[in-house]
Design an enzyme around this catalytic site. Structure first.
Site, PDB file in Angstrom:
ATOM      1  N   ASN A  84      31.381  71.961  35.145  1.00 12.66           N
ATOM      2  CA  ASN A  84      30.824  71.613  36.247  1.00 12.66           C
ATOM      3  C   ASN A  84      31.250  69.967  36.602  1.00 12.66           C
ATOM      4  OD1 ASN A  84      29.080  71.486  38.174  1.00 12.66           O
ATOM      5  ND2 ASN A  84      27.396  72.467  37.001  1.00 12.66           N
ATOM      6  N   HIS A 114      39.926  53.583  18.663  1.00 15.61           N
ATOM      7  CA  HIS A 114      40.503  52.224  18.584  1.00 15.61           C
ATOM      8  C   HIS A 114      40.391  52.081  17.012  1.00 15.61           C
ATOM      9  CE1 HIS A 114      41.094  51.730  22.691  1.00 15.61           C
ATOM     10  NE2 HIS A 114      39.871  52.419  22.582  1.00 15.61           N
ATOM     11  N   GLY A 141      24.140  69.431  29.794  1.00 22.37           N
ATOM     12  CA  GLY A 141      24.685  67.819  30.609  1.00 22.37           C
ATOM     13  C   GLY A 141      24.661  66.813  29.781  1.00 22.37           C
ATOM     14  N   THR A 164      29.440  63.763  16.794  1.00 23.06           N
ATOM     15  CA  THR A 164      30.333  63.108  15.988  1.00 23.06           C
ATOM     16  C   THR A 164      30.870  63.626  15.010  1.00 23.06           C
ATOM     17  OG1 THR A 164      28.437  62.062  14.577  1.00 23.06           O
ATOM     18  CG2 THR A 164      29.138  60.918  16.627  1.00 23.06           C
ATOM     19  N   ARG A 179      23.274  67.453  15.184  1.00 23.39           N
ATOM     20  CA  ARG A 179      23.027  68.042  14.197  1.00 23.39           C
ATOM     21  C   ARG A 179      22.695  69.676  14.429  1.00 23.39           C
ATOM     22  NH1 ARG A 179      19.370  64.148  11.401  1.00 23.39           N
ATOM     23  NH2 ARG A 179      20.547  62.380  11.783  1.00 23.39           N
TER      24      ARG A 179
END
Length: 195
Positions: A84, A114, A141, A164, A179
Site C-alpha cells: 500500500n 551504521h 500500518g 527488531t 513479540r
C-alpha cells in the site's frame, strides 16, 4: 567495477559516496519519480516501471505509489503481493518479500544500518543486513522492520510494531519491540463466502 558496491553487496562496511553507488541511486530515483507520478489508470506503465526498478516482481503484484527505495535492484516481491501507499524499502541489502503478502500503509523495511562505534559512523561508513518476509505475511500500518530480520510464513504483525528480531511462522506479533503474542489457530478461522 566498484570496491564499495562489492562491499555493500557482501554486507560489509562501505561508503555510499562511491560513483557507482551514486549512479545506481540516481537511476532508482529517476524511475521512482516516474513511477510515483503515474495515474491510477496507468497500470501498464506502472507495472513496466516497477519491473525496471526492482530486482524481481511476481505476477499480480500491486504497489501503490508513492514508493521509496535506495537502489531497487535488491528488492524481490512474490506473486500476488499488495504493497500500500508510502512504503519505504531501504535496500542496501536484499529485501525479499514472499507471495500473497499484505503490506499496509507507511511500512518501512530498513536494511541499512551504521556502526555503533562513533568514529567510523562519523566518517560515513555504513552497512546493511537483509530482510526476508515469508509468504502470506500481513504487516499492519506503520510497521518498521529492522535490519537482518526474517518473518516467517503466515505471520501477522500489528500496526505500529517495530520488528527488531526474527518472528516465527504462523504467529500474531505486536509491540515495540514486536513479540509473538500467540499462535494463529482455530479461533482465527473465518467462513469465506462464495464469490
Amino acid at each position: 567495477m566498484s570496491v564499495m558496491r562489492d562491499r555493500m553487496l557482501r554486507g560489509e562496511l562501505y561508503m555510499a559516496d562511491d560513483p557507482v553507488l551514486v549512479a545506481g541511486h540516481a537511476r532508482a530515483q529517476e524511475l521512482l519519480h516516474r513511477y510515483n507520478a503515474t495515474r491510477h489508470g496507468e497500470r501498464g506503465e506502472r507495472d513496466a516501471l516497477l519491473r525496471s526498478l526492482l530486482g524481481a516482481v511476481g505476477d499480480g503484484v500491486v504497489v501503490n505509489p508513492p514508493l521509496r527505495c535506495d537502489y531497487g535492484t535488491q528488492i524481490t516481491i512474490g506473486d500476488r503481493t499488495f504493497v500500500n501507499f508510502d512504503c519505504v524499502m531501504l535496500d542496501v541489502a536484499p529485501i525479499t518479500i514472499g507471495a500473497a503478502c499484505q503490506i499496509a500503509t507507511r511500512v518501512q523495511l530498513l536494511t541499512a544500518t551504521h556502526p555503533i562505534d562513533p568514529e567510523p559512523r562519523r566518517a560515513g561508513w555504513e552497512y546493511g543486513r537483509p530482510i526476508t518476509i515469508g509468504d502470506n505475511v500481513w504487516l499492519g500500518g506503520g510497521v518498521i522492520v529492522c535490519p537482518g530480520v526474517t518473518i516467517g510464513n503466515d505471520t501477522v504483525v500489528g500496526a505500529g510494531s517495530v520488528v527488531t528480531r526474527d518472528l516465527p511462522a504462523g504467529v500474531v506479533a505486536t509491540g515495540a519491540p514486536a513479540r509473538a503474542r500467540r499462535r494463529i489457530d482455530e479461533r482465527d478461522r473465518v467462513e469465506v463466502p462464495e464469490r
